[in-house]
Write an enzyme that holds these catalytic residues in place. Structure first.
Site, mmCIF file in Angstrom:
data_model
loop_
_atom_site.group_PDB
_atom_site.id
_atom_site.type_symbol
_atom_site.label_atom_id
_atom_site.label_comp_id
_atom_site.label_asym_id
_atom_site.label_seq_id
_atom_site.Cartn_x
_atom_site.Cartn_y
_atom_site.Cartn_z
ATOM 1 N N GLU A 126 11.165 -16.181 -20.232
ATOM 2 C CA GLU A 126 11.564 -15.570 -19.253
ATOM 3 C C GLU A 126 10.367 -15.401 -18.211
ATOM 4 O O GLU A 126 9.286 -15.517 -18.431
ATOM 5 C CB GLU A 126 12.073 -14.029 -19.527
ATOM 6 C CG GLU A 126 13.291 -14.028 -20.133
ATOM 7 C CD GLU A 126 13.927 -12.683 -20.589
ATOM 8 O OE1 GLU A 126 13.210 -11.703 -19.943
ATOM 9 O OE2 GLU A 126 14.968 -12.614 -21.292
ATOM 10 N N GLY A 128 8.749 -12.937 -16.864
ATOM 11 C CA GLY A 128 7.585 -12.114 -17.294
ATOM 12 C C GLY A 128 7.520 -12.059 -18.670
ATOM 13 O O GLY A 128 6.667 -11.449 -19.371
ATOM 14 N N GLU A 362 7.114 -24.907 -26.570
ATOM 15 C CA GLU A 362 7.338 -24.924 -27.838
ATOM 16 C C GLU A 362 6.242 -23.804 -28.543
ATOM 17 O O GLU A 362 5.959 -23.856 -29.725
ATOM 18 C CB GLU A 362 7.310 -26.237 -28.756
ATOM 19 C CG GLU A 362 8.320 -27.411 -28.239
ATOM 20 C CD GLU A 362 9.791 -26.727 -28.476
ATOM 21 O OE1 GLU A 362 9.971 -25.894 -29.090
ATOM 22 O OE2 GLU A 362 10.668 -27.603 -27.968
#
Length: 381
Positions: A126, A128, A362
């Protein structure tokens, strides 16, 4: 220990190489310029069984091991790491749907995922919350029919391009135990996308924010159980880390082979530059590093396939080691090409750009170190 590939693994590698050389390599530069990968490529890959690499044969997949899958991604990345990496993401999602999805969800989604008539994006990060993935804030509130989603996901490969979005959302309290996994289908009201991101590499992969604005999703699209999404996401990442490592390895190997060809043809001071011992030493160092990376990667894949208790630690170590080795080798190949390495026509600068992000996604390589350190401390506690 037997380090030899089986005949089947060699055949898988050769088949993927041949496909890449015919259907990907000649067009990779144009796809990068276009900023997209033609959708008709995916069903062609699926015809080889690459749409559900570790989906069971019972559900229409190939039922390959994680080690087998690394052969596919190493081979395809010789033609384009960006294309191979997108295929890896789709396969990670397909494996999660088969492993954790309800019978109804699998019946609805898996057939088209395996044939790649529908491709799937993985939505965890996301704006943040990057490395601190458990802090994600996208909310999924219960409704009479299912869940209403609000929030946004960042840096999503396939954002605005894919048919399915496997997303981690918050259904409960703060922390990892409040996270669930839900599949959102393209066209769902309230599902939107940001503008395409302008990126250093992976330019052929459409990348954008995935946005949820009162996005209503049926209860049947929940993956597994509520509150288990974070554990599903982390389990999926072990295999994803192997695959992205294999993508680094294949692209770096292609760069090295192109460099050998170039050095045999390029002359300076009265001889081809492959005759200079100082440059031969650099070639030797790159070959050693790639062979070490390949052995490490396959050991980690073997551990994951066999359920070794330290498999997660080895997947993290392999991801850190192999992605950094791949970038170093690609950068050295560019240097050995001199000014030509900086030109797009030679393909080396694209490899350098594409591989740089492998140290970030990842799980960043800094987080890989955290995983390894925690494993070490737990072993000695």
């Amino acid at each position: 220990m037997d380090f030899a590939l089986t005949e089947e693994q060699t055949a898988i590698f050769d088949m993927a190489c041949a496909f890449g050389e015919e259907h990907i390599a000649p067009f990779a530069a144009q796809w990068e310029e276009d900023g997209t990968i033609p959708r008709d490529l995916w069903p062609k890959l699926a015809e080889l069984g690459f749409g559900g690499l570790y989906v069971s044969e019972e559900n229409g997949g190939s039922g390959l091991s994680r080690l087998d899958a690394t052969m596919v991604f190493e081979a395809l990345s010789r033609s384009c790491a960006s294309v191979a990496a997108f295929l890896s993401i789709h396969n990670m999602c397909a494996a999660m749907v088969e492993k954790y999805g309800s019978d109804d969800l699998k019946a609805r989604l898996l057939p088209d995922m395996v044939t790649m008539e529908k491709v799937c994006s993985y939505c965890l990060t996301e704006p943040g919350s990057g490395s601190d993935a458990a802090a994600l804030r996208t909310k999924a509130e219960r409704t009479n029919e299912g869940y209403r989603l609000n929030g946004a996901k960042a840096f999503i490969s396939g954002g605005g391009y894919s048919d399915l979005y496997l997303s981690m959302v918050r259904t409960g309290a703060d922390g990892p135990k409040g996270i669930s996994a839900i599949v959102i289908e393209d066209g769902t009201p309230g599902l939107g996308f940001g503008a395409p991101e302008r990126k250093m590499g992976w330019k052929s992969q459409p990348t954008a924010q995935v946005q949820f604005d009162d996005c209503d999703v049926p209860a049947g699209n929940l993956l597994g159980e509520e509150g288990r999404g974070f554990s599903y996401a982390m389990a999926g990442l072990d295999g994803g880390r192997l695959n992205i490592s294999a993508c680094s390895l294949g692209a770096a190997q292609a760069a090295l082979e192109a460099t050998l060809t170039y050095m045999r043809e390029r002359s300076a001071f009265g001889q081809t530059i492959d005759r200079f011992q100082a440059l031969q030493f650099r070639l030797a160092d790159m070959e050693i590093e790639l062979q070490a990376a390949r052995t490490f990667l396959r050991q980690a894949a073997w551990k994951l396939d066999n359920g070794a208790p330290d498999a997660t630690k080895f997947c993290a170590m392999a991801k850190k080691f192999v992605t950094e080795a791949g970038s170093r080798v690609a950068d050295q190949c560019l240097q050995l090409h001199g000014g030509y390495g900086y030109l797009a026509d030679y393909g080396i600068e694209k490899i350098v750009r594409d591989l740089r992000v492998h140290q970030i996604l990842e799980g960043t390589n800094e987080i890989m170190r955290v995983i390894v350190a925690r494993g070490l401390l737990a072993e000695t506690a």
